[in-house]
Design a protein around this motif. Structure first.
Motif, PDB file in Angstrom:
ATOM      1  N   ALA A  97       0.839  -1.209   0.000  1.00  0.00           N
ATOM      2  CA  ALA A  97       0.000   0.000   0.000  1.00  0.00           C
ATOM      3  C   ALA A  97       0.868   1.252   0.000  1.00  0.00           C
ATOM      4  CB  ALA A  97      -0.926  -0.006   1.216  1.00  0.00           C
ATOM      5  N   ALA A  98       1.968   1.241   0.749  1.00  0.00           N
ATOM      6  CA  ALA A  98       2.894   2.378   0.735  1.00  0.00           C
ATOM      7  C   ALA A  98       3.603   2.478  -0.619  1.00  0.00           C
ATOM      8  CB  ALA A  98       3.916   2.231   1.850  1.00  0.00           C
ATOM      9  N   ASP A  99       3.873   1.331  -1.215  1.00  0.00           N
ATOM     10  CA  ASP A  99       4.454   1.211  -2.559  1.00  0.00           C
ATOM     11  C   ASP A  99       5.728   2.033  -2.736  1.00  0.00           C
ATOM     12  OD1 ASP A  99       4.822   0.242  -5.077  1.00  0.00           O
ATOM     13  OD2 ASP A  99       3.283   1.487  -6.021  1.00  0.00           O
ATOM     14  N   ASP A 100       6.659   1.822  -1.825  1.00  0.00           N
ATOM     15  CA  ASP A 100       7.987   2.424  -1.919  1.00  0.00           C
ATOM     16  C   ASP A 100       8.999   1.291  -1.791  1.00  0.00           C
ATOM     17  OD1 ASP A 100      10.440   3.651  -1.585  1.00  0.00           O
ATOM     18  OD2 ASP A 100       9.719   5.148  -0.145  1.00  0.00           O
ATOM     19  N   PRO A 101       9.477   0.732  -2.915  1.00  0.00           N
ATOM     20  CA  PRO A 101      10.383  -0.411  -2.833  1.00  0.00           C
ATOM     21  C   PRO A 101      11.622  -0.145  -1.986  1.00  0.00           C
ATOM     22  CG  PRO A 101       9.556  -0.176  -5.070  1.00  0.00           C
ATOM     23  CD  PRO A 101       9.100   1.038  -4.322  1.00  0.00           C
ATOM     24  N   ALA A 102      12.114   1.091  -1.988  1.00  0.00           N
ATOM     25  CA  ALA A 102      13.280   1.393  -1.157  1.00  0.00           C
ATOM     26  C   ALA A 102      12.943   1.225   0.319  1.00  0.00           C
ATOM     27  CB  ALA A 102      13.766   2.816  -1.435  1.00  0.00           C
ATOM     28  N   LEU A 103      11.735   1.584   0.704  1.00  0.00           N
ATOM     29  CA  LEU A 103      11.304   1.417   2.089  1.00  0.00           C
ATOM     30  C   LEU A 103      11.100  -0.061   2.416  1.00  0.00           C
ATOM     31  CD1 LEU A 103      10.513   2.711   4.763  1.00  0.00           C
ATOM     32  CD2 LEU A 103       8.208   3.075   3.835  1.00  0.00           C
ATOM     33  N   THR A 104      10.538  -0.815   1.482  1.00  0.00           N
ATOM     34  CA  THR A 104      10.405  -2.257   1.676  1.00  0.00           C
ATOM     35  C   THR A 104      11.772  -2.892   1.884  1.00  0.00           C
ATOM     36  OG1 THR A 104       8.347  -2.435   0.417  1.00  0.00           O
ATOM     37  CG2 THR A 104       9.713  -4.412   0.540  1.00  0.00           C
ATOM     38  N   ARG A 105      12.723  -2.486   1.078  1.00  0.00           N
ATOM     39  CA  ARG A 105      14.083  -3.018   1.224  1.00  0.00           C
ATOM     40  C   ARG A 105      14.650  -2.681   2.595  1.00  0.00           C
ATOM     41  NH1 ARG A 105      18.367  -2.568  -3.699  1.00  0.00           N
ATOM     42  NH2 ARG A 105      20.185  -3.616  -2.762  1.00  0.00           N
ATOM     43  N   ARG A 106      14.399  -1.475   3.047  1.00  0.00           N
ATOM     44  CA  ARG A 106      14.900  -1.044   4.356  1.00  0.00           C
ATOM     45  C   ARG A 106      14.249  -1.851   5.487  1.00  0.00           C
ATOM     46  NH1 ARG A 106      13.380   4.887   6.563  1.00  0.00           N
ATOM     47  NH2 ARG A 106      14.076   4.628   8.733  1.00  0.00           N
ATOM     48  N   VAL A 107      12.942  -2.088   5.388  1.00  0.00           N
ATOM     49  CA  VAL A 107      12.240  -2.878   6.405  1.00  0.00           C
ATOM     50  C   VAL A 107      12.802  -4.289   6.463  1.00  0.00           C
ATOM     51  CG1 VAL A 107      10.022  -3.956   6.955  1.00  0.00           C
ATOM     52  CG2 VAL A 107      10.113  -1.519   6.405  1.00  0.00           C
ATOM     53  N   TYR A 108      12.954  -4.922   5.303  1.00  0.00           N
ATOM     54  CA  TYR A 108      13.453  -6.296   5.286  1.00  0.00           C
ATOM     55  C   TYR A 108      14.926  -6.370   5.701  1.00  0.00           C
ATOM     56  CZ  TYR A 108       9.435  -8.931   3.632  1.00  0.00           C
ATOM     57  OH  TYR A 108       8.217  -9.575   3.554  1.00  0.00           O
ATOM     58  N   ARG A 109      15.692  -5.334   5.416  1.00  0.00           N
ATOM     59  CA  ARG A 109      17.085  -5.322   5.871  1.00  0.00           C
ATOM     60  C   ARG A 109      17.137  -5.286   7.400  1.00  0.00           C
ATOM     61  NH1 ARG A 109      18.571  -0.674   4.078  1.00  0.00           N
ATOM     62  NH2 ARG A 109      19.088  -1.385   1.977  1.00  0.00           N
ATOM     63  N   SER A 110      16.287  -4.476   7.997  1.00  0.00           N
ATOM     64  CA  SER A 110      16.249  -4.395   9.457  1.00  0.00           C
ATOM     65  C   SER A 110      15.769  -5.702  10.071  1.00  0.00           C
ATOM     66  CB  SER A 110      15.332  -3.245   9.894  1.00  0.00           C
ATOM     67  OG  SER A 110      15.285  -3.144  11.299  1.00  0.00           O
ATOM     68  N   LEU A 111      14.729  -6.274   9.470  1.00  0.00           N
ATOM     69  CA  LEU A 111      14.231  -7.560   9.948  1.00  0.00           C
ATOM     70  C   LEU A 111      15.322  -8.624   9.828  1.00  0.00           C
ATOM     71  CD1 LEU A 111      11.798  -9.094  11.007  1.00  0.00           C
ATOM     72  CD2 LEU A 111      10.988  -9.351   8.673  1.00  0.00           C
ATOM     73  N   GLY A 112      16.057  -8.605   8.724  1.00  0.00           N
ATOM     74  CA  GLY A 112      17.160  -9.536   8.545  1.00  0.00           C
ATOM     75  C   GLY A 112      18.254  -9.331   9.577  1.00  0.00           C
ATOM     76  N   ALA A 113      18.527  -8.064   9.929  1.00  0.00           N
ATOM     77  CA  ALA A 113      19.544  -7.784  10.943  1.00  0.00           C
ATOM     78  C   ALA A 113      19.136  -8.369  12.290  1.00  0.00           C
ATOM     79  CB  ALA A 113      19.769  -6.278  11.057  1.00  0.00           C
ATOM     80  N   GLU A 114      17.845  -8.310  12.621  1.00  0.00           N
ATOM     81  CA  GLU A 114      17.379  -8.911  13.868  1.00  0.00           C
ATOM     82  C   GLU A 114      17.540 -10.425  13.836  1.00  0.00           C
ATOM     83  OE1 GLU A 114      14.184  -7.519  16.076  1.00  0.00           O
ATOM     84  OE2 GLU A 114      14.015  -5.563  15.082  1.00  0.00           O
ATOM     85  N   LEU A 115      17.266 -11.037  12.691  1.00  0.00           N
ATOM     86  CA  LEU A 115      17.444 -12.481  12.566  1.00  0.00           C
ATOM     87  C   LEU A 115      18.914 -12.861  12.691  1.00  0.00           C
ATOM     88  CD1 LEU A 115      14.955 -13.164   9.635  1.00  0.00           C
ATOM     89  CD2 LEU A 115      14.656 -13.833  12.021  1.00  0.00           C
ATOM     90  N   THR A 116      19.783 -12.080  12.075  1.00  0.00           N
ATOM     91  CA  THR A 116      21.220 -12.350  12.174  1.00  0.00           C
ATOM     92  C   THR A 116      21.681 -12.308  13.629  1.00  0.00           C
ATOM     93  OG1 THR A 116      21.678 -11.520   9.951  1.00  0.00           O
ATOM     94  CG2 THR A 116      23.503 -11.517  11.500  1.00  0.00           C
ATOM     95  N   GLU A 117      21.222 -11.305  14.374  1.00  0.00           N
ATOM     96  CA  GLU A 117      21.586 -11.199  15.781  1.00  0.00           C
ATOM     97  C   GLU A 117      21.131 -12.414  16.576  1.00  0.00           C
ATOM     98  OE1 GLU A 117      20.084  -7.562  17.355  1.00  0.00           O
ATOM     99  OE2 GLU A 117      21.551  -6.307  16.301  1.00  0.00           O
TER     100      GLU A 117
END
Length: 484
Positions: A97-117
């Protein structure tokens, strides 16, 4: 290949589950003998906290080099602590709905960082299904949307963000679960699409995920009559080898959706489903949340027997081992991604859609009525709603006869009605209609997909029920401080 190598190669394909937040003895033994990895489930008690999970995964790695996998989509499907407090990241529908792929990438990068930790290295996300069936019981807000091109651009962004954090992404549910009206946990859903329609709709996001370098693809237990001919895609060479490998040119790891689901093993059992999935071209077998030591033993025996009988070529096991080894080599790389939870709240705020004029409360908090909505099997019992921000909130069953007591309780103040996928719940619609007849000034908040829209009332759609979605709604309603 020597006969004594077969059991180790077979073990390398298995992703069982286990109970608790400590490594059981049987799992240590299996890891030492080459078990492929594990799948973590919050309901098994594997994730009491992120700190405890990090300690658990570190302990597992003393016995082997496992894939540690999890279903962490953000939004409504969350395991990383969000099953207790709801996720700080909105799900895919809100990102679409927000339709900002750069923001989607940022969200998933942060989520991935939490998984890495936490020591997780393979995430069963993103869901790249194109949700074209309003009554889809299992995808819904897990999808970026109903437009293939929109889903494709966010699929690519989600894959990129996840893998920038050093976690392997897994695009699912191949070849697309979005047009179904059945749940593959309970049966084999029908995808009524020929190859031309699949190419124009369902396969578009998978192509984008593959082009973005997704390290894994998860199969769905789906019946495509013109392609799999009644066999679920997970067990179909035509789907995995023919469609995914040859037509789409995908060379990475193929993971099955959980094989305890009736769509895969209901008629044949998990050991036989495992054999057939390997024959079809799968490399890793997710067994399911209740499949522990006994299932590992039975499944290993079935795979080894199938090799020795000639049903399962030894070369197929060797091929799976080569693909998983390549993935582990990729996982050894470094990452500098960091946790950025502000991205989740920003995305949730940008996703909200408001129609009509939202009222003020004149210093008196409104009554917030949240209508019960049980999540599907994939979602599980994750907390949701505006309760954390509402001084006075109540849960209602969704029966029209409840309206009298609720209206009395709301006398002299505002009324907020919180729904979740009301288009799928007649009781929610009936009670909402009764409340709005008496209180047309009420505000309706839809925290699922806003398919059903009651006429007249001011409405707010969040496209998800995660903590971030709820906070964004609470801010607009004046229940939480507005962002600076």
């Amino acid at each position: 290949m020597k006969d004594d190598e077969i059991p180790r190669l077979a073990r390398g394909t298995l992703l069982p589950a286990f109970s608790g937040s400590n490594v059981p003895r049987w799992l240590r033994d299996e890891l030492e003998q080459g078990l492929g990895g594990v799948t973590l489930f919050a309901l098994n008690g594997n994730v009491p906290s992120q700190e405890a999970l990090a300690a658990l995964t570190a302990e597992m790695r003393k016995s082997g080099d496992p894939f540690v996998t999890i279903d962490e989509e953000g939004g409504d499907v969350t395991r990383l602590g969000g099953h207790l407090t709801a996720s700080p990241y909105p799900g895919n529908a809100a990102l679409g709905a927000a339709d900002d792929p750069a923001l989607t990438r940022r969200v998933y990068r942060s989520l991935g960082a939490e998984l890495t930790e936490a020591g997780v290295n393979l995430n069963f996300a993103p869901s790249v299904d194109v949700n074209t069936a309003d009554d889809n019981p299992v995808i819904g807000t897990r999808s970026f949307g109903s437009d293939p091109e929109l889903v494709a651009r966010h699929a690519a962004a989600a894959v990129a963000g996840t893998q920038e954090a050093g976690v392997a992404a897994c695009a699912k549910h191949f070849p697309g679960h979005g047009s179904t009206v059945d749940d593959s946990h309970l049966g084999i859903p029908l995808v009524d699409a020929d190859l031309d329609l699949l190419d124009r709709r369902d396969l578009v996001p998978f192509r984008a995920a593959i082009e973005a370098g997704t390290r894994a693809v998860m199969t769905g237990h789906l019946n495509l009559p013109g392609i799999t001919r009644g066999v679920p895609a997970t067990l179909s060479p035509a789907a995995i080898t023919g469609l995914l490998r040859e037509r789409l040119g995908y060379g990475g790891v193929v993971v099955t959706d959980a094989l305890d689901m009736r769509g895969a093993s209901g008629a044949i059992g998990i050991p036989e489903a495992s054999v057939r999935a390997l024959i079809a071209g799968a490399d890793l077998l997710c067994l399911g949340p209740r499949e522990h030591a006994d299932t590992v033993t039975a499944t290993l025996a079935a795979i080894v027997a199938a090799v020795r009988e000639g049903r399962l070529p030894r070369e197929r096991l060797a091929d799976a081992a080569a693909r998983t080894a390549a993935l582990k080599q990729w996982l050894s790389g470094d990452t500098t991604a960091s946790v950025d939870r502000a991205a989740g709240l920003e995305a949730a705020r940008r996703a909200v859609r408001v129609s009509g004029t939202l009222p003020g409360w004149n210093g008196t908090p409104p009554l917030v009525v949240e209508l019960e909505s049980v999540g599907n099997i994939a979602v599980g019992p994750t907390p949701w709603g505006l309760g954390p921000w509402a001084p006075d909130s109540v849960r209602a069953e969704g029966l029209a006869e409840e309206s009298g007591s609720l209206l009395e309780r709301a006398t002299g103040r505002g009324l907020v009605i919180v729904l979740r996928d009301a288009h799928r719940h007649a009781g929610q619609r009936a009670l909402t209609g009764a409340l709005l007849t008496a209180r047309p000034d009420a505000v309706v908040v839809e925290m699922g997909l806003p398919v059903w829209r009651p006429g007249g009332a001011a409405q707010l759609a969040t496209y998800g029920a995660a903590h971030a979605n709820a906070q964004a709604a609470a801010e607009l309603l004046g229940l939480a401080p507005a962002p600076a």
